[in-house]
Scaffold this active site. Structure first.
Site, PDB file in Angstrom:
ATOM      1  N   HIS A 129      -8.248  -5.227   0.562  1.00  0.00           N
ATOM      2  CA  HIS A 129      -6.952  -4.580   0.706  1.00  0.00           C
ATOM      3  C   HIS A 129      -6.238  -5.082   1.966  1.00  0.00           C
ATOM      4  CE1 HIS A 129      -4.045  -1.372   0.033  1.00  0.00           C
ATOM      5  NE2 HIS A 129      -4.131  -1.044   1.305  1.00  0.00           N
ATOM      6  N   GLU A 131      -9.896  -5.047  -3.562  1.00  0.00           N
ATOM      7  CA  GLU A 131      -9.202  -4.063  -2.735  1.00  0.00           C
ATOM      8  C   GLU A 131     -10.163  -3.149  -1.959  1.00  0.00           C
ATOM      9  OE1 GLU A 131      -6.011  -3.752  -2.201  1.00  0.00           O
ATOM     10  OE2 GLU A 131      -4.899  -4.532  -3.932  1.00  0.00           O
ATOM     11  N   SER A 172       0.828  -1.200   0.000  1.00  0.00           N
ATOM     12  CA  SER A 172       0.000   0.000   0.000  1.00  0.00           C
ATOM     13  C   SER A 172       0.866   1.254   0.000  1.00  0.00           C
ATOM     14  CB  SER A 172      -0.979  -0.040   1.163  1.00  0.00           C
ATOM     15  OG  SER A 172      -2.054   0.822   0.907  1.00  0.00           O
TER      16      SER A 172
END
Length: 540
Positions: free
Chosen positions: A457, A357, A225
């Site tokens: 995610h 995600e 990320s």
């Protein structure tokens, strides 16, 4: 800046003590999504007299586990406090005797999702976990996520990557928020201090990896990320050249961006990086807010209590200093522009995303604040896409996805995450071997059992690292975890993944799918509607 952090039950503190072990995590929000997951203590009793290693600044003593040695809280730069606040990382003062390296250091000063400020400015430390077997072993340096605003390297326990993958793994801290990305006119390094810390850690690794059985000439820089966005930034930074030999990007890229309202209703259009001028104007505004005259802004801000600085920079926009600056010595142009111009380092790259995600963001909102309605979905589409809203609604109809929230998450996953990463992969593949993956396991550890999280995610992280109190519903499938660890380790060792590389043009690239009971590849462009999004961009 795209990270979604999950922290619910955490005791915040700033400037005192060391980080407690096994801090629990739950879920909450940030604007840029990064997963932070807290590590468990090393799962082995320490030897009566732990292993001792000589670094370039002195001796350290760590712990021995089952097939590995670990050394925590090893300083790689001087404390960035006092006059060193908002300066490039400075050398560590050598020490005499043997320094204790058996406990993690406190995290960098930061604004948690909930609660008052936490951490300490004295935070530039790293952790090394190495096989007990003789080396040299490939080295993997992992950059944590956290929206450039929170997180810690000690949250990720890499014991399985070390013992099963044969890697030396280094997890690092770097300055966050206002301490990492403040800019002011005339300030050297404006808006890039956190990225400078990452480079200092990489230089430490080059100098010291051999002492831990690592191969200093075979270093992979990896991140998830905001950590992946950091890695992509380092790929385009002239000052990072020669500091690593390969790169891994998990759920983040140089091209990540979003239109108004798509990320979340109150989030304006943006990207993980900002022009230097924007960051410096925001820094000047902060100085004025805190009563610092322009002619003495830097000295005045250096005299402010860290809690006051954190309290004045909460939130998720540029005013929270969560976007590194370009137009700087470290990033002369935006990482997106550098990538498109072919100016990224030409090293092998492994890059990918998770299948669902954006369910991590939408899901937390829905289970904490109530489900989004069809009207909410329509309002978002109008704000994000204007005249194209009806076209997007027809392509992502509520009826197909079951609920407005899931339709929203699908559109956001494709537009914000999957398709920009696909473009990133193809651009990188023009100049260096690039390997693509998608994590698609929908039945592994999750935040709760009452929401269809899918492969949201950060949900791949428990398959690579041991984390405590994070995604505690469900279990990791051992075979899938072993497959992922083996793939990551093979890439770190050889610069090749055990599947074909991406093709920059022509037929659909090969994306390896990671999901239990599923082998083979997926046409990611078709799966995530990338031709549609290309058409929307062209028409816009």
């Amino acid at each position: 800046m795209c990270d979604f952090v999950v922290r619910l039950t955490r005791t915040p503190r700033i400037g005192t003590g060391r980080m407690s072990r096994g801090l629990r995590h739950g879920a909450a929000l940030v604007l840029a999504l990064v997963l932070t997951a807290q590590t468990a203590p090393v799962a082995a009793a320490p030897a009566p007299a732990g292993p001792v290693v000589r670094t370039d600044r002195g001796l350290i003593r760590g712990l021995t586990g089952d097939g590995f040695r670990t050394f925590q809280a090893v300083p790689f730069a001087a404390p960035p406090t006092g006059d060193r606040r908002w300066r490039a990382p400075q050398p560590v003062t050598p020490w005499s005797g043997i320094r204790d390296a058996t406990r993690p250091h406190e995290e960098c000063a930061q604004n948690p999702i909930f609660g008052p400020p936490a951490g300490t400015e004295d935070c530039l430390y790293l952790n090394v976990t190495a096989p007990t077997a003789p080396g040299p072993h490939p080295v993997l340096v992992f950059v944590h996520g956290g929206s450039f605003q929170n997180g810690s390297g000690a949250e990720y326990d890499p014991a399985r990557l070390v013992t099963q993958g044969g890697l030396v793994v280094v997890t690092i801290n770097y300055r966050l928020g206002v301490f990492g990305y403040l800019g002011l006119p005339g300030l050297a390094g404006s808006g890039t201090f956190g990225l400078q810390d990452q480079q200092a850690a990489l230089r430490w690794v080059r100098r010291n990896a051999a002492a831990f059985g690592g191969d200093a000439g075979n270093v992979t820089l990896a991140g998830e990320s905001a950590g992946a966005e950091s890695v992509c930034a380092q790929l385009t930074s002239p000052s990072a050249r020669g500091l690593f030999d390969k790169a891994i990007l998990q759920s983040g890229s140089c091209l990540t961006d979003w239109p108004d309202a798509l990320f979340l209703p109150k989030i304006e259009a943006g990207s993980p990086f900002s022009p230097r001028g924007t960051v410096e104007r925001t820094g000047s505004a902060l100085a004025a807010t805190l009563g610092c005259p322009a002619e003495h802004a830097l000295a005045c801000l250096r005299g402010k209590d860290p809690i006051a600085l954190l309290n004045a920079t909460t939130g998720t926009g540029v005013e929270a200093f969560v976007t590194p600056a370009y137009g700087t010595a470290l990033l002369p142009v935006s990482p997106a522009a550098a990538l498109r111009a072919g100016k990224a380092q030409r090293v092998p790259v492994l890059a990918g995303n998770n299948h669902d995600e954006h369910r991590a963001i939408i899901g937390v909102i829905e289970i904490t604040q109530g489900a989004y309605s069809a009207a909410d979905y329509e309002t978002m589409l109008a704000a994000a896409f204007g005249d194209e809203a009806a076209r997007v609604a027809a392509h992502y109809p509520v009826e197909e996805y079951g609920t407005p929230g899931l339709a929203w998450a699908a559109a956001a996953t494709d537009r914000i995450w999957a398709c920009p990463t696909l473009t990133t992969q193809r651009l990188l593949a023009r100049h260096a071997p690039t390997y693509a993956y998608e994590f698609a396991e929908a039945h592994g550890p999750a935040l709760t059992a009452d929401y269809p999280w899918g492969a949201a995610h950060g949900y791949e992280l428990p398959y690579l690292f041991d984390v405590a109190g994070f995604l505690t519903v469900g279990t990791v499938q051992p075979r899938l975890a072993a497959d992922m660890i083996g793939s990551w380790a093979h890439f770190a060792a050889t610069g090749q993944a055990p599947w074909p590389a991406v093709r920059p043009t022509g037929a659909a690239p090969y994306h390896r799918v990671f999901a239990a009971g599923r082998d083979g590849r997926v046409d990611l462009a078709a799966e995530h509607q990338c031709a549609f999004w290309d058409a929307i961009a062209a028409d816009g």
